[in-house]
Design a protein around this motif. Structure first.
Motif, PDB file in Angstrom:
ATOM      1  N   ARG A 137      41.904  47.505  36.726  1.00 16.35           N
ATOM      2  CA  ARG A 137      42.971  48.060  35.889  1.00 16.35           C
ATOM      3  C   ARG A 137      42.839  49.577  35.795  1.00 16.35           C
ATOM      4  N   TRP A 138      41.617  50.046  35.587  1.00 18.79           N
ATOM      5  CA  TRP A 138      41.422  51.491  35.468  1.00 18.79           C
ATOM      6  C   TRP A 138      41.761  52.214  36.756  1.00 18.79           C
ATOM      7  N   ARG A 139      41.390  51.624  37.881  1.00 14.70           N
ATOM      8  CA  ARG A 139      41.695  52.283  39.152  1.00 14.70           C
ATOM      9  C   ARG A 139      43.196  52.342  39.384  1.00 14.70           C
ATOM     10  N   GLY A 140      43.886  51.293  38.983  1.00 14.80           N
ATOM     11  CA  GLY A 140      45.341  51.321  39.108  1.00 14.80           C
ATOM     12  C   GLY A 140      45.951  52.415  38.258  1.00 14.80           C
ATOM     13  N   GLY A 160      41.138  47.382  46.414  1.00 12.73           N
ATOM     14  CA  GLY A 160      42.447  47.094  46.976  1.00 12.73           C
ATOM     15  C   GLY A 160      42.638  45.653  47.389  1.00 12.73           C
ATOM     16  N   ALA A 161      41.577  44.944  47.671  1.00  8.88           N
ATOM     17  CA  ALA A 161      41.698  43.571  48.168  1.00  8.88           C
ATOM     18  C   ALA A 161      40.690  42.688  47.440  1.00  8.88           C
ATOM     19  N   PRO A 162      41.076  42.123  46.297  1.00 10.22           N
ATOM     20  CA  PRO A 162      40.137  41.298  45.537  1.00 10.22           C
ATOM     21  C   PRO A 162      39.698  40.067  46.313  1.00 10.22           C
ATOM     22  N   ARG A 163      38.424  39.721  46.136  1.00 10.82           N
ATOM     23  CA  ARG A 163      37.880  38.529  46.770  1.00 10.82           C
ATOM     24  C   ARG A 163      37.293  37.624  45.703  1.00 10.82           C
ATOM     25  N   ALA A 164      37.420  36.361  45.891  1.00 10.92           N
ATOM     26  CA  ALA A 164      36.902  35.408  44.919  1.00 10.92           C
ATOM     27  C   ALA A 164      35.478  35.022  45.274  1.00 10.92           C
ATOM     28  N   ASP A 165      34.578  35.119  44.294  1.00 12.38           N
ATOM     29  CA  ASP A 165      33.237  34.602  44.540  1.00 12.38           C
ATOM     30  C   ASP A 165      33.249  33.091  44.325  1.00 12.38           C
ATOM     31  N   TRP A 190      46.190  29.279  47.482  1.00 17.90           N
ATOM     32  CA  TRP A 190      46.160  30.400  46.546  1.00 17.90           C
ATOM     33  C   TRP A 190      45.475  31.618  47.154  1.00 17.90           C
ATOM     34  N   GLU A 191      45.786  32.789  46.574  1.00 17.51           N
ATOM     35  CA  GLU A 191      45.131  34.041  46.917  1.00 17.51           C
ATOM     36  C   GLU A 191      45.154  34.947  45.695  1.00 17.51           C
ATOM     37  N   LEU A 192      44.288  35.936  45.696  1.00 11.57           N
ATOM     38  CA  LEU A 192      44.197  36.844  44.555  1.00 11.57           C
ATOM     39  C   LEU A 192      45.092  38.051  44.765  1.00 11.57           C
ATOM     40  N   ALA A 193      45.845  38.391  43.730  1.00 11.42           N
ATOM     41  CA  ALA A 193      46.672  39.589  43.759  1.00 11.42           C
ATOM     42  C   ALA A 193      45.815  40.804  43.410  1.00 11.42           C
ATOM     43  N   PRO A 194      46.252  42.032  43.746  1.00 12.51           N
ATOM     44  CA  PRO A 194      45.460  43.231  43.443  1.00 12.51           C
ATOM     45  C   PRO A 194      45.067  43.371  41.978  1.00 12.51           C
ATOM     46  N   GLY A 195      45.893  42.859  41.070  1.00  8.05           N
ATOM     47  CA  GLY A 195      45.577  42.979  39.645  1.00  8.05           C
ATOM     48  C   GLY A 195      44.829  41.802  39.080  1.00  8.05           C
ATOM     49  N   PHE A 196      44.139  41.048  39.922  1.00  7.14           N
ATOM     50  CA  PHE A 196      43.461  39.824  39.478  1.00  7.14           C
ATOM     51  C   PHE A 196      42.527  40.095  38.298  1.00  7.14           C
ATOM     52  N   ASP A 197      42.636  39.230  37.251  1.00  9.15           N
ATOM     53  CA  ASP A 197      41.828  39.355  36.044  1.00  9.15           C
ATOM     54  C   ASP A 197      41.102  38.030  35.806  1.00  9.15           C
ATOM     55  N   PRO A 198      39.823  37.920  36.185  1.00 14.52           N
ATOM     56  CA  PRO A 198      39.101  36.656  36.036  1.00 14.52           C
ATOM     57  C   PRO A 198      38.966  36.209  34.595  1.00 14.52           C
ATOM     58  N   ALA A 199      39.025  37.157  33.641  1.00 15.18           N
ATOM     59  CA  ALA A 199      38.906  36.766  32.233  1.00 15.18           C
ATOM     60  C   ALA A 199      40.064  35.874  31.825  1.00 15.18           C
ATOM     61  N   ARG A 200      41.238  36.087  32.408  1.00 14.89           N
ATOM     62  CA  ARG A 200      42.400  35.247  32.076  1.00 14.89           C
ATOM     63  C   ARG A 200      42.189  33.805  32.538  1.00 14.89           C
ATOM     64  N   LEU A 201      41.453  33.630  33.616  1.00 10.95           N
ATOM     65  CA  LEU A 201      41.174  32.259  34.078  1.00 10.95           C
ATOM     66  C   LEU A 201      40.335  31.519  33.047  1.00 10.95           C
ATOM     67  N   GLU A 202      39.357  32.203  32.494  1.00 10.87           N
ATOM     68  CA  GLU A 202      38.490  31.560  31.498  1.00 10.87           C
ATOM     69  C   GLU A 202      39.295  31.137  30.278  1.00 10.87           C
ATOM     70  N   GLU A 203      40.340  31.894  29.940  1.00 10.84           N
ATOM     71  CA  GLU A 203      41.176  31.551  28.783  1.00 10.84           C
ATOM     72  C   GLU A 203      41.995  30.290  29.046  1.00 10.84           C
ATOM     73  N   MET A 204      42.201  29.938  30.316  1.00  6.42           N
ATOM     74  CA  MET A 204      43.039  28.787  30.647  1.00  6.42           C
ATOM     75  C   MET A 204      42.316  27.468  30.478  1.00  6.42           C
ATOM     76  N   GLU A 205      40.987  27.487  30.428  1.00  2.00           N
ATOM     77  CA  GLU A 205      40.223  26.237  30.386  1.00  2.00           C
ATOM     78  C   GLU A 205      40.008  25.769  28.948  1.00  2.00           C
TER      79      GLU A 205
END
Length: 469
Positions: free
Chosen positions: A327-330, A400-405, A454-469
């Motif tokens: 977010r900050w880099r954007g 620029g290109a988020p990757r999922a661990d 699925w794929e990750l968009a440049p603005g991917f926010d992993p914290a939002r995934l945790e909120e979904m569970e």
């Protein structure tokens, strides 16, 4: 000028920093013993004192600060590694030294002004040892030279321990040639198969502690401003450095000897436990980089805890740091350049500078960066983050290109299964919430005949995934 305050280990209180010479601010930090990859804990003092170096350069001027960090390239661990592998010691230390430099560069650490290797300063060590003997602070015995601890009444002042307490609580090497159990080695004999140098006491090699005293004297003089390192070095290493240096180069009347301010960082844990190979939570910096965790993310996590508090590395913190930095880099990228066009360079935000000047309060500085980001102040965000070594151009390629661990990928797959189950149960409200959650998190989901992709968009926010569970 900004007033900087540090907690001085030597006096156990916070003090206003007053350099001996504002035109020549000098700092020495104990560096690594180069026999293997740098583990995650080795990175903490590098990053702590890198931020301090940046702060001093900002306040006093880049050309007015000298930062020295050494390499220990003669040591029993290195000798043991050579014996295990059959490799030459010089080859091992050259390789591992470069590994260290590469890994620390990946974390955004600036190179110190000098990076002396112990083996280049053997003559200086011999001169200091001869001086200590001549002054009655050291003695030769059976090919060894030892520092006589009882000759320095202030021994123990840094760590706050008495000599009796040290003997009772420490593992000291008991040897018949020692006058006192706490006397420590300045020079020791080498066998024919070990590295060694000729000396007045026979062929041998230096003890660990003498190297830093000799190198700091040669490069910074008998008095300098700051000495730093991990708090595991307070005793015996730094205690012994003080004794050697103050006895070899006593203070002039009205002055202090050796270093004036002592800064020590706390240790690192992993997922709440001490890092240990036996626990399976031992990581090198290279391990994390190879897992796809960017160096800038590692740096952010490290700086999120004050240097004098234990730092706990967790996978969750790394995911959150990556989200924040994206977010900050954007915000600090194109927007910052557009706003700054035709304007003078943005100054570092006073709140960030104030936090760092307050005993290197990096968590406070990061909190202020969050405020700048929230206000949409991209230029100030970028200029101020640079003082912490963040948002620099050379470190942003990963963003620029988020990757999922593995953890993120598993969570996404689990949530996709939950969405499919909700659809099958005709629970469309839950299925829609999951769909919207994916969109908010920056996960692009495409339903195909073969299933969801699925794929990750440049603005991917992993914290939002945790909120979904």
């Amino acid at each position: 000028m900004v007033e900087i305050r540090f907690h001085n280990t030597k006096t156990r209180r916070r003090e206003l920093f007053r350099p001996l010479d504002p035109a020549n601010v000098r700092m020495y930090v104990c560096g690594p013993t180069v026999y293997d990859r740098a583990h995650l804990g080795n990175a903490r003092p590098v990053l702590v004192f890198d931020v301090l170096y940046r702060l001093l350069r900002h306040v006093y001027g880049a050309g007015r600060v000298t930062y020295v960090r050494n390499f220990t390239d003669v040591d029993d661990k290195i000798i043991a590694r050579a014996a295990e592998t059959g490799r030459a010691i010089g080859g091992i230390t050259a390789e591992t030294t470069q590994w260290f430099l590469d890994d620390m560069a990946a974390l955004g650490a600036l190179k110190p002004d000098a990076m002396p290797r112990a083996t280049d300063y053997i003559p200086a060590m011999l001169r200091m040892i001869e001086t200590l003997i001549a002054r009655g602070h050291a003695y030769a015995a059976e090919g060894h030279v030892l520092f006589a601890v009882e000759s320095y009444p202030q021994y123990g002042a840094l760590s706050g321990r008495s000599v009796d307490d040290m003997i009772a609580g420490a593992r000291v090497e008991v040897a018949p040639y020692k006058r006192n159990p706490m006397d420590f080695v300045l020079w020791k004999p080498s066998t024919p198969d070990q590295p060694g140098w000729e000396s007045p006491w026979g062929r041998g090699r230096p003890g660990w502690h003498i190297e830093c005293s000799a190198m700091s004297y040669e490069l910074l003089g008998d008095r300098f401003d700051i000495h730093g390192g991990g708090n595991d070095l307070i005793f015996p290493h730094h205690e012994n450095e003080i004794a050697q240096s103050c006895c070899a180069h006593p203070a002039r009347k009205g002055e202090e000897c050796f270093a004036r301010y002592w800064l020590h960082n706390e240790m690192l844990q992993v997922e709440g436990k001490k890092m240990s190979k036996s626990l399976g939570n031992f990581f090198t910096v290279r391990d994390l980089l190879d897992q796809g965790i960017p160096g800038e993310v590692i740096r952010f996590v490290m700086l999120s805890t004050h240097y004098r508090k234990p730092m706990d590395w967790t996978a969750k913190k790394a995911r959150e740091a990556e989200s924040v930095l994206r977010r900050w880099r954007g915000l600090a990228g194109e927007m910052a350049e557009a706003r700054a066009e035709g304007k003078p360079p943005q100054e570092v935000d006073p709140g960030v500078l104030e936090a760092l000047a307050d005993d290197l309060n990096t968590p406070g500085a990061l909190a202020r960066l969050h405020e700048l980001a929230g206000a949409g102040n991209g230029p100030a965000l970028r200029a101020s983050a640079g003082l912490l070594g963040l948002l620099n151009k050379g470190m942003g390629g990963w963003a620029g290109a988020p990757r999922a661990d593995a953890d993120v990928a598993e969570r996404i797959e689990r949530l996709l299964r939950a969405r499919a189950e909700a659809r099958a149960a005709r629970d469309f409200a839950r299925a829609d919430r999951l769909r919207d959650g994916f969109a908010a998190a920056g996960v692009i989901v495409r339903d195909t005949a073969e299933g969801a992709r699925w794929e990750l968009a440049p603005g991917f926010d992993p914290a939002r995934l945790e909120e979904m569970e």
